[in-house]
Design an enzyme around this catalytic site. Structure first.
Site, PDB file in Angstrom:
ATOM      1  N   CYS A  95       0.836  -1.199   0.000  1.00 43.19           N
ATOM      2  CA  CYS A  95       0.000   0.000   0.000  1.00 43.19           C
ATOM      3  C   CYS A  95       0.873   1.252   0.000  1.00 43.19           C
ATOM      4  O   CYS A  95       1.501   1.558  -1.009  1.00 43.19           O
ATOM      5  CB  CYS A  95      -0.989  -0.051   1.162  1.00 43.19           C
ATOM      6  SG  CYS A  95      -2.375   1.117   0.987  1.00 43.19           S
ATOM      7  N   HIS A 213      -3.583  -5.725   1.268  1.00 39.61           N
ATOM      8  CA  HIS A 213      -2.892  -5.881   2.549  1.00 39.61           C
ATOM      9  C   HIS A 213      -2.882  -7.337   3.015  1.00 39.61           C
ATOM     10  O   HIS A 213      -3.716  -7.729   3.837  1.00 39.61           O
ATOM     11  CB  HIS A 213      -3.579  -5.036   3.621  1.00 39.61           C
ATOM     12  CG  HIS A 213      -3.324  -3.581   3.533  1.00 39.61           C
ATOM     13  ND1 HIS A 213      -2.313  -2.944   4.224  1.00 39.61           N
ATOM     14  CD2 HIS A 213      -3.955  -2.599   2.828  1.00 39.61           C
ATOM     15  CE1 HIS A 213      -2.330  -1.650   3.969  1.00 39.61           C
ATOM     16  NE2 HIS A 213      -3.320  -1.411   3.122  1.00 39.61           N
ATOM     17  N   GLU A 215      -0.887  -8.590   5.120  1.00 36.61           N
ATOM     18  CA  GLU A 215      -0.567  -8.604   6.547  1.00 36.61           C
ATOM     19  C   GLU A 215      -1.811  -8.377   7.405  1.00 36.61           C
ATOM     20  O   GLU A 215      -1.763  -8.556   8.633  1.00 36.61           O
ATOM     21  CB  GLU A 215       0.510  -7.549   6.858  1.00 36.61           C
ATOM     22  CG  GLU A 215       0.027  -6.136   7.102  1.00 36.61           C
ATOM     23  CD  GLU A 215      -0.478  -5.409   5.852  1.00 36.61           C
ATOM     24  OE1 GLU A 215      -0.890  -4.243   5.972  1.00 36.61           O
ATOM     25  OE2 GLU A 215      -0.465  -6.003   4.749  1.00 36.61           O
TER      26      GLU A 215
END
Length: 250
Positions: A95, A213, A215
């Protein structure tokens, strides 16, 4: 021996804790380093095998998302980054981190030079997006991070995620070289990115930038369909792939 991963933080990066946890979960030793410390001491990279730029809103996205960090890195880290890549180091930008890598110019060219050829700009809708989208991982490119990673839903949260290239020649080169590592499905493209591009790598395959994302999907309970059943698995294999590739090359 698993490589050391440096996860950057500070100045508005706000996903560094989750990113550090992702690398820890796949066995990497992790150090969270404030960007100011790395800028002051580029030699910190000499101990690392992976450098990770997290998501967030660095410097409040003033001058454009990732722009200030990119300028600081170009000024203070250019030779250190080139040496890190030449030694076989891997870089991940998620990002805001992806925005930084494109504006430094390290993507898509990698260590061959810091020339800005692509960028992430305002979503075509003009609105910030925050949700989960369907993502497809390409199978035939050089990206070591995405090898064998299954298609799945991943979260996105950005206002400047529309991937564009400097010209059609750059876009054709990305496609021909297999440097598009992942795409949104056409129906779920949240920002109007050209060719539904959600992430790209450099020719070595060791540098990856992506807008979704992974994560933020480390345990099944993160998934929005968790109560109704889903075949999507947490996205840990992407991080495991990067760690494995760097360990094998060291």
């Amino acid at each position: 021996m698993k490589p050391l991963t440096i996860v950057l933080g500070g100045y508005g990066f706000n996903a560094d804790a989750e990113l550090a946890e992702a690398f820890r979960m796949v066995g990497s030793t992790v150090e969270r380093v404030h960007l100011s410390d790395l800028l002051a001491e580029p030699g910190l990279l000499d101990r690392a095998g992976i450098l990770a730029f997290p998501g967030g809103f660095s410097f409040g996205d003033h001058l454009g998302s990732g722009q200030v960090v990119a300028l600081l890195c170009r000024r203070s880290l250019g030779p250190a980054l080139a040496g890190f890549v030449a030694r076989g180091g891997a870089i991940l930008g998620i990002c805001n981190g992806f925005q930084v890598l494109t504006k430094i110019g390290i993507l898509p060219g990698g260590g061959s030079g810091l020339e800005r050829q692509v960028t992430l700009t305002h979503n075509s809708s003009g609105s910030f997006v925050d949700g989960w989208v369907d993502v497809r991982f390409e199978r035939n490119g050089p990206c070591v991070w995405t090898t064998g990673v299954e298609d799945r839903m991943l979260p996105v949260r950005h206002g400047e995620g529309r991937f564009v290239t400097r010209d059609t020649t750059v876009l054709q080169s990305l496609e021909a070289g297999g440097l598009v590592a992942l795409r949104y499905t056409p129906q779920s493209n949240p920002n109007g990115s050209v060719n539904d591009i959600a992430g790209i790598c450099d020719p070595s395959g060791r540098i990856l930038g992506l807008m979704p994302h992974p994560e933020a999907f480390l345990v099944p309970e993160n998934h929005p369909h968790r109560r109704h059943g889903t075949s999507d698995r947490p996205a840990l294999e992407l991080f495991a792939n990067g760690v494995r590739a760097v360990a094998a090359a060291s």
